[in-house]
Design an enzyme around this catalytic site. Structure first.
Site, PDB file in Angstrom:
ATOM      1  N   LYS A 194      26.350  11.731 -37.696  1.00 16.13           N
ATOM      2  CA  LYS A 194      25.595  12.608 -36.806  1.00 16.13           C
ATOM      3  C   LYS A 194      26.267  12.725 -35.442  1.00 16.13           C
ATOM      4  CE  LYS A 194      22.265  12.198 -33.734  1.00 16.13           C
ATOM      5  NZ  LYS A 194      22.453  13.309 -32.781  1.00 16.13           N
ATOM      6  N   GLU A 268      29.039   0.204 -30.298  1.00 19.09           N
ATOM      7  CA  GLU A 268      29.942   0.405 -29.151  1.00 19.09           C
ATOM      8  C   GLU A 268      29.097   1.019 -28.049  1.00 19.09           C
ATOM      9  OE1 GLU A 268      32.996  -0.529 -29.054  1.00 19.09           O
ATOM     10  OE2 GLU A 268      33.630  -0.727 -31.129  1.00 19.09           O
ATOM     11  N   CYS A 302      32.986   5.556 -21.459  1.00 13.67           N
ATOM     12  CA  CYS A 302      32.323   4.259 -21.540  1.00 13.67           C
ATOM     13  C   CYS A 302      33.124   3.191 -20.803  1.00 13.67           C
ATOM     14  CB  CYS A 302      32.149   3.862 -22.994  1.00 13.67           C
ATOM     15  SG  CYS A 302      33.691   4.007 -23.922  1.00 13.67           S
ATOM     16  N   GLU A 399      25.339   1.823 -15.212  1.00 12.87           N
ATOM     17  CA  GLU A 399      26.315   2.814 -15.671  1.00 12.87           C
ATOM     18  C   GLU A 399      25.852   4.211 -15.229  1.00 12.87           C
ATOM     19  OE1 GLU A 399      26.529   3.737 -19.913  1.00 12.87           O
ATOM     20  OE2 GLU A 399      28.701   3.625 -19.788  1.00 12.87           O
TER      21      GLU A 399
HETATM   22  P1  NAP Z   1      22.958   7.963 -26.454  1.00  9.60           P
HETATM   23  O1  NAP Z   1      21.915   8.691 -25.742  1.00  9.60           O
HETATM   24  O2  NAP Z   1      22.736   6.536 -26.780  1.00  9.60           O
HETATM   25  O3  NAP Z   1      23.264   8.796 -27.780  1.00  9.60           O
HETATM   26  C1  NAP Z   1      24.271   8.456 -28.688  1.00  9.60           C
HETATM   27  C2  NAP Z   1      23.931   9.048 -30.034  1.00  9.60           C
HETATM   28  O4  NAP Z   1      22.754   8.441 -30.556  1.00  9.60           O
HETATM   29  C3  NAP Z   1      23.642  10.537 -30.007  1.00  9.60           C
HETATM   30  O5  NAP Z   1      24.101  11.132 -31.188  1.00  9.60           O
HETATM   31  C4  NAP Z   1      22.118  10.549 -29.939  1.00  9.60           C
HETATM   32  O6  NAP Z   1      21.560  11.759 -30.356  1.00  9.60           O
HETATM   33  C5  NAP Z   1      21.780   9.423 -30.865  1.00  9.60           C
HETATM   34  N1  NAP Z   1      20.448   8.822 -30.666  1.00  9.60           N
HETATM   35  C6  NAP Z   1      19.596   8.955 -29.609  1.00  9.60           C
HETATM   36  N2  NAP Z   1      18.485   8.208 -29.812  1.00  9.60           N
HETATM   37  C7  NAP Z   1      18.639   7.596 -31.016  1.00  9.60           C
HETATM   38  C8  NAP Z   1      17.845   6.677 -31.773  1.00  9.60           C
HETATM   39  N3  NAP Z   1      16.656   6.240 -31.342  1.00  9.60           N
HETATM   40  N4  NAP Z   1      18.309   6.239 -32.962  1.00  9.60           N
HETATM   41  C9  NAP Z   1      19.513   6.642 -33.428  1.00  9.60           C
HETATM   42  N5  NAP Z   1      20.305   7.519 -32.761  1.00  9.60           N
HETATM   43  C10 NAP Z   1      19.878   7.979 -31.565  1.00  9.60           C
HETATM   44  O7  NAP Z   1      24.322   7.991 -25.665  1.00  9.60           O
HETATM   45  P2  NAP Z   1      25.013   9.272 -25.018  1.00  9.60           P
HETATM   46  O8  NAP Z   1      24.275   9.603 -23.783  1.00  9.60           O
HETATM   47  O9  NAP Z   1      25.217  10.317 -26.046  1.00  9.60           O
HETATM   48  O10 NAP Z   1      26.459   8.698 -24.684  1.00  9.60           O
HETATM   49  C11 NAP Z   1      26.755   8.023 -23.533  1.00  9.60           C
HETATM   50  C12 NAP Z   1      26.774   6.529 -23.771  1.00  9.60           C
HETATM   51  O11 NAP Z   1      27.706   6.196 -24.796  1.00  9.60           O
HETATM   52  C13 NAP Z   1      27.241   5.762 -22.567  1.00  9.60           C
HETATM   53  O12 NAP Z   1      26.410   4.670 -22.366  1.00  9.60           O
HETATM   54  C14 NAP Z   1      28.650   5.303 -22.943  1.00  9.60           C
HETATM   55  O13 NAP Z   1      29.090   4.172 -22.260  1.00  9.60           O
HETATM   56  C15 NAP Z   1      28.510   5.100 -24.395  1.00  9.60           C
HETATM   57  N6  NAP Z   1      29.818   5.140 -25.066  1.00  9.60           N
HETATM   58  C16 NAP Z   1      30.362   3.964 -25.523  1.00  9.60           C
HETATM   59  C17 NAP Z   1      31.602   3.966 -26.133  1.00  9.60           C
HETATM   60  C18 NAP Z   1      32.207   2.686 -26.632  1.00  9.60           C
HETATM   61  O14 NAP Z   1      33.161   2.761 -27.400  1.00  9.60           O
HETATM   62  N7  NAP Z   1      31.696   1.548 -26.249  1.00  9.60           N
HETATM   63  C19 NAP Z   1      32.301   5.161 -26.298  1.00  9.60           C
HETATM   64  C20 NAP Z   1      31.715   6.340 -25.825  1.00  9.60           C
HETATM   65  C21 NAP Z   1      30.469   6.307 -25.222  1.00  9.60           C
HETATM   66  P3  NAP Z   1      21.318  12.927 -29.254  1.00  9.60           P
HETATM   67  O15 NAP Z   1      22.627  13.374 -28.773  1.00  9.60           O
HETATM   68  O16 NAP Z   1      20.637  13.972 -30.009  1.00  9.60           O
HETATM   69  O17 NAP Z   1      20.474  12.303 -28.188  1.00  9.60           O
END
Ligand code: NAP
Ligand code: MG
Length: 490
Positions: A194, A268, A302, A399
């Site tokens: 997804k 991650e 991230c 963050e």
């Molecule tokens: P997010 O809000 O956690 O969303 C990530 C993914 O999870 C999206 O596809 C989201 O769908 C989905 N999602 C949301 N709620 C969920 C739930 N309850 N159960 C399962 N899936 C769910 O994160 P983001 O805002 O997209 O991304 C930014 C974050 O990613 C930052 O914190 C960044 O540091 C982290 N990141 C980490 C890495 C790493 O390798 N450590 C790499 C890149 C990014 P929707 O888009 O529809 O909300």
């Protein structure tokens, strides 16, 4: 397609003519279905949502919103493909398909780069030079391992896990899909992936590539939707492994949902990396590294170097140089090759960043933000940094995920190390010094999955990536990334 105005952040500075990437080779359909069992199908929910271009606020396409029934179908297709074809295929054959995907990404690289910049807002220079080549590199790298798993893990019988559910964020949409898909496929797993709600297009383009590459139906299924679609994948009893990249907040929800099940998982999550600059560092080089570390991809990274620690004796010099350099960064049209900082990915993210700019000042920090205009339409944030902040400030601890840096100073090595480790996160870090001994001590002392020395934000498919503490669990990339898709110790 409407374009945002071309804007210079540096009023009164030199003018670059716009050099926009062409989009005539890009085809974006008006509407996309779900990619299940080898074809695009309508969602059982009958519901669609818009994906927009954050630089113009215009709709790019309507995207299917998958519900639990759709996720059920996708998991069933993945299971059938796993037991019927992919799990039993000769590894060398699997490898050929993955090599083909890698080559086809390269062939369509310009299209992928333009779509990534249109859908997510990142500068074309990055999507063209970083996201797309690295995505292809991941497929090439893991394709090579497909028939050599026995050599990767000598003495172990190498068995896939089964069906992998993968949920990815919006900051590196194609690259995150590649990180997830390539090792899973190389090990013989099938997948339900997804993409994020705001950036589904390159994953859907990748679905086209996967279909064109002739992958057996059901090996890769791509279901678009929002958080509840992700949750439906995580909670599905037919899934054997969950690979999640996203925020720490959602990571914790997922970990709770998985507790007590026998699903394997890797998480991650977020980060708040420290960039540490010693007085003996090559200062100009360090300033470029700091700029790259936090302003790259609008700070939507991230592992962004969002905290800077500078040794006191060079602090004034570093801050002055950083300020000058920040003023020259061009904020504007992501498709313009001159652009350094593109559009913020969504209105929600922009609101969050602007809130932090206020919070930082209310806490007593001094805000330095680049001048200049930004386009009227679209979501933009001029690069900024805070001085006069302390360890307990929210802009230092939390963050922000935007082009905002928090600067502090230190006197001794131990003070720098202690301050760098004073964070709930542990994803990455950076050290700038002329002395090898300091590099070794610092890289051993900083509790983070990756620590760069005299460089920042460099990635390679052969090296593992992942976090300590609240930055996650498990590693992606390299052999560690393969291991995460094989039955443990079997
Ligand atoms: P997010 O809000 O956690 O969303 C990530 C993914 O999870 C999206 O596809 C989201 O769908 C989905 N999602 C949301 N709620 C969920 C739930 N309850 N159960 C399962 N899936 C769910 O994160 P983001 O805002 O997209 O991304 C930014 C974050 O990613 C930052 O914190 C960044 O540091 C982290 N990141 C980490 C890495 C790493 O390798 N450590 C790499 C890149 C990014 P929707 O888009 O529809 O909300
Ligand atoms: Mg979008």
């Amino acid at each position: 397609m409407a374009r945002p105005e071309n804007t210079l952040a540096f009023d009164g500075g030199w003018e670059y003519d716009p050099a926009p990437e062409a989009t005539d080779h890009v085809h974006i359909a008006a509407r996309y279905g779900l990619f299940i069992d080898g074809e695009f199908v309508r969602p059982a929910t009958g519901r669609y949502f818009d994906t927009i271009n954050p630089a113009t606020e215009e709709r790019l396409a309507r995207i299917a919103r998958a519900g639990t029934e759709d996720v059920d179908k996708a998991v069933a297709a993945a299971r059938k493909a796993y037991s019927g074809v992919w799990g039993r295929m000769k590894p060398a054959e699997r490898g050929k398909y993955i090599f083909r995907i890698a080559r086809m990404i390269q062939e369509r690289a310009r299209e992928f780069a333009a779509v990534e910049s249109l859908d997510g807002g990142k500068p074309i220079r990055e999507s063209r030079d970083v996201d797309v080549p690295l995505a292809a590199a991941h497929f090439f790298y893991y394709a090579g391992w497909a028939d050599k798993l026995g050599y990767a893990f000598p003495g172990r019988s190498v068995k896939p896990l089964g069906v992998a559910g993968q949920v990815i964020p919006w900051n590196f949409p194609l690259l995150m899909a590649a990180w997830k898909l390539a090792p899973a496929l190389a090990c013989g797993n099938t997948v339900v992936l997804k993409p994020a709600e705001t950036t589904p297009l390159t994953a859907l383009k990748l679905a086209e590539v996967i279909a064109d590459a002739g992958l057996p139906p059901g090996v890769v299924n791509i279901v678009t939707g929002a958080g509840d679609t992700g949750a439906a994948i995580v909670e599905h009893p037919g899934v054997n492994k969950i690979a999640f990249t996203g925020s720490t907040e959602v990571g914790k929800i997922i970990q709770r949902a998985l507790a007590g099940t026998n699903k394997s998982y890797t998480l991650e999550l977020g980060g708040k990396a420290a960039n540490i600059v010693f007085a003996d560092a090559a200062i100009d080089q360090a300033v470029e590294g700091i700029v790259n570390g936090i302003f790259f991809n609008q700070g939507h990274v991230c592992c962004a170097g969002s905290r800077l620690f500078v040794q006191e004796s060079v602090a004034d010099e570093v801050v002055a140089k950083l300020k000058d350099r920040m003023e020259t960064l061009i904020v504007g049209d992501p498709l313009d090759k001159n652009t350094d900082i593109g559009a913020i990915n969504s209105k929600m993210q922009l609101d969050k960043i602007e809130e932090y700019l206020k919070v930082g000042q209310a806490e007593g920090g001094t805000l330095h933000q680049a001048g200049g205009r930004v386009p009227k339409k679209g979501y933009w944030c001029r690069p900024a940094f805070f001085t006069g902040v302390s360890q307990s400030n929210r802009v230092v601890q939390e963050e922000i995920f935007g082009p905002v840096l928090a600067i502090q100073t230190f006197r001794t090595f131990d003070e720098a190390l202690e301050k760098a480790n004073n964070t709930p996160y542990g994803l990455s870090g950076g050290v700038w010094t002329d002395k090898g001994a300091k590099i070794f001590r610092m890289t051993q002392g900083v509790r983070a999955g990756v620590v760069w020395a005299n460089t920042f934000n460099k990635f390679d498919p052969t090296s593992p990536f992942g976090g300590y503490k609240e930055s996650g669990l498990g590693r992606e990339g390299g052999l560690h990334g393969l291991d995460a898709y094989l039955k443990p110790g079997a």
